[in-house]
Design a protein around this motif. Structure first.
Motif, PDB file in Angstrom:
ATOM      1  N   VAL A 169       9.230  -7.615   5.086  1.00 47.87           N
ATOM      2  CA  VAL A 169       8.528  -7.836   3.811  1.00 47.87           C
ATOM      3  C   VAL A 169       9.066  -9.086   3.121  1.00 47.87           C
ATOM      4  O   VAL A 169       8.301  -9.891   2.582  1.00 47.87           O
ATOM      5  N   ARG A 170      10.378  -9.252   3.123  1.00 49.99           N
ATOM      6  CA  ARG A 170      10.977 -10.420   2.489  1.00 49.99           C
ATOM      7  C   ARG A 170      10.466 -11.718   3.104  1.00 49.99           C
ATOM      8  O   ARG A 170      10.060 -12.644   2.379  1.00 49.99           O
ATOM      9  N   ILE A 171      10.475 -11.779   4.424  1.00 53.57           N
ATOM     10  CA  ILE A 171      10.039 -13.002   5.098  1.00 53.57           C
ATOM     11  C   ILE A 171       8.570 -13.290   4.809  1.00 53.57           C
ATOM     12  O   ILE A 171       8.186 -14.442   4.569  1.00 53.57           O
ATOM     13  N   ARG A 172       7.745 -12.240   4.791  1.00 51.72           N
ATOM     14  CA  ARG A 172       6.324 -12.456   4.513  1.00 51.72           C
ATOM     15  C   ARG A 172       6.104 -12.940   3.077  1.00 51.72           C
ATOM     16  O   ARG A 172       5.260 -13.821   2.822  1.00 51.72           O
ATOM     17  N   LEU A 173       6.860 -12.400   2.137  1.00 51.37           N
ATOM     18  CA  LEU A 173       6.723 -12.823   0.746  1.00 51.37           C
ATOM     19  C   LEU A 173       7.206 -14.255   0.547  1.00 51.37           C
ATOM     20  O   LEU A 173       6.627 -15.011  -0.237  1.00 51.37           O
ATOM     21  N   VAL A 174       8.265 -14.638   1.241  1.00 54.29           N
ATOM     22  CA  VAL A 174       8.771 -16.002   1.126  1.00 54.29           C
ATOM     23  C   VAL A 174       7.763 -16.999   1.690  1.00 54.29           C
ATOM     24  O   VAL A 174       7.540 -18.068   1.127  1.00 54.29           O
ATOM     25  N   SER A 175       7.131 -16.628   2.805  1.00 54.66           N
ATOM     26  CA  SER A 175       6.153 -17.532   3.417  1.00 54.66           C
ATOM     27  C   SER A 175       4.821 -17.513   2.682  1.00 54.66           C
ATOM     28  O   SER A 175       4.081 -18.495   2.687  1.00 54.66           O
ATOM     29  N   GLU A 176       4.502 -16.378   2.025  1.00 55.74           N
ATOM     30  CA  GLU A 176       3.245 -16.240   1.285  1.00 55.74           C
ATOM     31  C   GLU A 176       3.515 -15.423   0.020  1.00 55.74           C
ATOM     32  O   GLU A 176       3.315 -14.214   0.001  1.00 55.74           O
ATOM     33  N   PRO A 177       3.970 -16.061  -1.051  1.00 55.73           N
ATOM     34  CA  PRO A 177       4.423 -15.354  -2.258  1.00 55.73           C
ATOM     35  C   PRO A 177       3.400 -14.408  -2.895  1.00 55.73           C
ATOM     36  O   PRO A 177       3.792 -13.452  -3.567  1.00 55.73           O
ATOM     37  N   THR A 178       2.119 -14.650  -2.695  1.00 56.10           N
ATOM     38  CA  THR A 178       1.098 -13.792  -3.306  1.00 56.10           C
ATOM     39  C   THR A 178       0.647 -12.669  -2.388  1.00 56.10           C
ATOM     40  O   THR A 178      -0.247 -11.891  -2.744  1.00 56.10           O
ATOM     41  N   TYR A 179       1.252 -12.568  -1.230  1.00 54.71           N
ATOM     42  CA  TYR A 179       0.829 -11.554  -0.246  1.00 54.71           C
ATOM     43  C   TYR A 179       1.010 -10.156  -0.813  1.00 54.71           C
ATOM     44  O   TYR A 179       2.075  -9.812  -1.340  1.00 54.71           O
ATOM     45  N   GLY A 180      -0.018  -9.339  -0.707  1.00 58.46           N
ATOM     46  CA  GLY A 180       0.047  -7.965  -1.198  1.00 58.46           C
ATOM     47  C   GLY A 180       0.290  -7.871  -2.684  1.00 58.46           C
ATOM     48  O   GLY A 180       0.862  -6.881  -3.157  1.00 58.46           O
ATOM     49  N   GLY A 181      -0.126  -8.895  -3.412  1.00 54.90           N
ATOM     50  CA  GLY A 181       0.101  -8.907  -4.857  1.00 54.90           C
ATOM     51  C   GLY A 181       1.463  -9.428  -5.244  1.00 54.90           C
ATOM     52  O   GLY A 181       1.803  -9.466  -6.427  1.00 54.90           O
ATOM     53  N   GLY A 182       2.270  -9.809  -4.269  1.00 51.16           N
ATOM     54  CA  GLY A 182       3.582 -10.383  -4.555  1.00 51.16           C
ATOM     55  C   GLY A 182       4.674  -9.380  -4.845  1.00 51.16           C
ATOM     56  O   GLY A 182       5.791  -9.763  -5.185  1.00 51.16           O
ATOM     57  N   SER A 183       4.379  -8.088  -4.685  1.00 55.66           N
ATOM     58  CA  SER A 183       5.383  -7.061  -4.970  1.00 55.66           C
ATOM     59  C   SER A 183       5.871  -6.423  -3.685  1.00 55.66           C
ATOM     60  O   SER A 183       5.199  -6.497  -2.635  1.00 55.66           O
ATOM     61  N   LEU A 184       7.024  -5.772  -3.750  1.00 56.92           N
ATOM     62  CA  LEU A 184       7.578  -5.093  -2.585  1.00 56.92           C
ATOM     63  C   LEU A 184       6.648  -3.995  -2.075  1.00 56.92           C
ATOM     64  O   LEU A 184       6.300  -3.990  -0.890  1.00 56.92           O
ATOM     65  N   PRO A 185       6.194  -3.064  -2.927  1.00 56.74           N
ATOM     66  CA  PRO A 185       5.289  -2.015  -2.419  1.00 56.74           C
ATOM     67  C   PRO A 185       3.972  -2.576  -1.905  1.00 56.74           C
ATOM     68  O   PRO A 185       3.463  -2.130  -0.872  1.00 56.74           O
ATOM     69  N   GLY A 186       3.416  -3.562  -2.637  1.00 52.94           N
ATOM     70  CA  GLY A 186       2.137  -4.129  -2.236  1.00 52.94           C
ATOM     71  C   GLY A 186       2.215  -4.860  -0.910  1.00 52.94           C
ATOM     72  O   GLY A 186       1.341  -4.712  -0.043  1.00 52.94           O
ATOM     73  N   ALA A 187       3.263  -5.648  -0.728  1.00 57.33           N
ATOM     74  CA  ALA A 187       3.434  -6.391   0.526  1.00 57.33           C
ATOM     75  C   ALA A 187       3.692  -5.445   1.692  1.00 57.33           C
ATOM     76  O   ALA A 187       3.180  -5.648   2.802  1.00 57.33           O
ATOM     77  N   ALA A 188       4.482  -4.412   1.460  1.00 58.02           N
ATOM     78  CA  ALA A 188       4.761  -3.438   2.520  1.00 58.02           C
ATOM     79  C   ALA A 188       3.475  -2.729   2.946  1.00 58.02           C
ATOM     80  O   ALA A 188       3.209  -2.556   4.143  1.00 58.02           O
TER      81      ALA A 188
END
Length: 251
Positions: free
Chosen positions: A158-177
């Motif tokens: 999740v961390r790597i995906r958020l760093v590469s795409e900060p808005t992914y899944g709304g930009g939150s831990l639960p949303g990105a997961a």
């Protein structure tokens, strides 16, 4: 472990005893649930705080790995690029999964090492345990780190995906997961990097605990320190000193 050998064993990374059964460094008569929980909590807090503190470095490092063409001016240049394009707040991208993930990892790693180490000594006996302490360090560290990585890997993904795409899944831990699982499934989304993580983390942890044990023995021998009778400040000093040596060598 025998009393005569206990003077050169670090408290938190080693086992010391004065009787037939190992004594807990907290003052309990035996290593029990409270001891293991304290070790796990301390490990979790330290790992969560330290990894969270270097989150900005992880952000820049990950960007450099994902886009080496854009981020080609070194670490300092990477910081400048991120701040210029996205603001200072971008350096905290992935802080949530980083802090949570490494708290959990530290919990299972340090608590697990103590658990497996003491169980091995109880099974083998004190003298045989002392004679085989390096093997106990290696086996305990490998088992504990493997378990810890099972819990860390999803949050690292999740961390790597958020760093590469900060808005992914709304930009939150639960949303990105949730988005990762929806797109790739649990295994594909959370554990695609599990094997590489094991090849990185397990050898590092094995080396770290062995080196710390050896370093603490060397420090106590050279300084004439008896950990079974010294105060808390000295004990902490030995643990921290040997820990720094172990971290540098293992890295």
């Amino acid at each position: 472990f025998s009393t005569t050998r206990s003077t050169t064993f670090a408290t938190t990374m080693s086992i010391r005893s004065t009787n037939a059964m190992p004594l807990a460094t907290s003052g309990q008569k035996e290593y029990g649930l409270e001891y293991f929980l304290k070790g796990a909590l301390a490990g979790g807090l330290c790992c969560g705080v330290t990894h969270g503190a270097v989150c900005p470095v992880d952000v820049v490092k990950t960007r450099m790995q994902l886009d080496s063409v854009k981020y080609n001016k070194g670490m300092i240049g990477g910081f400048k690029t991120v701040i210029a394009e996205e603001g200072v707040g971008a350096l905290a991208t992935g802080l949530g999964p980083t802090a949570v993930g490494y708290f959990i990892q530290g919990w299972f790693k340090f608590g697990g090492v103590e658990f497996f180490k003491i169980q091995a000594v109880n099974s083998m006996g004190e003298q045989k345990g002392w004679d085989n302490r390096t093997s106990i360090y290696l086996g305990s560290a490998a088992a504990a780190e493997t378990i810890a990585d099972i819990f860390l890997c999803p949050l690292e993904a999740v961390r790597i995906r958020l760093v590469s795409e900060p808005t992914y899944g709304g930009g939150s831990l639960p949303g990105a997961a949730a988005a990762l699982v929806k797109e790739n499934g649990i295994i594909g989304g959370f554990y695609s990097g599990f094997v590489p993580m094991l090849f990185k983390q397990v050898p590092y942890t094995m080396a770290k605990f062995v080196v710390q044990g050896k370093a603490s023995e060397a420090i106590c021998t050279s300084a004439g320190i008896d950990l079974s009778t010294c105060g808390g400040a000295t004990t902490m000093g030995v643990a921290l000193s040997s820990g720094v040596v172990a971290g540098l060598v293992a890295a």
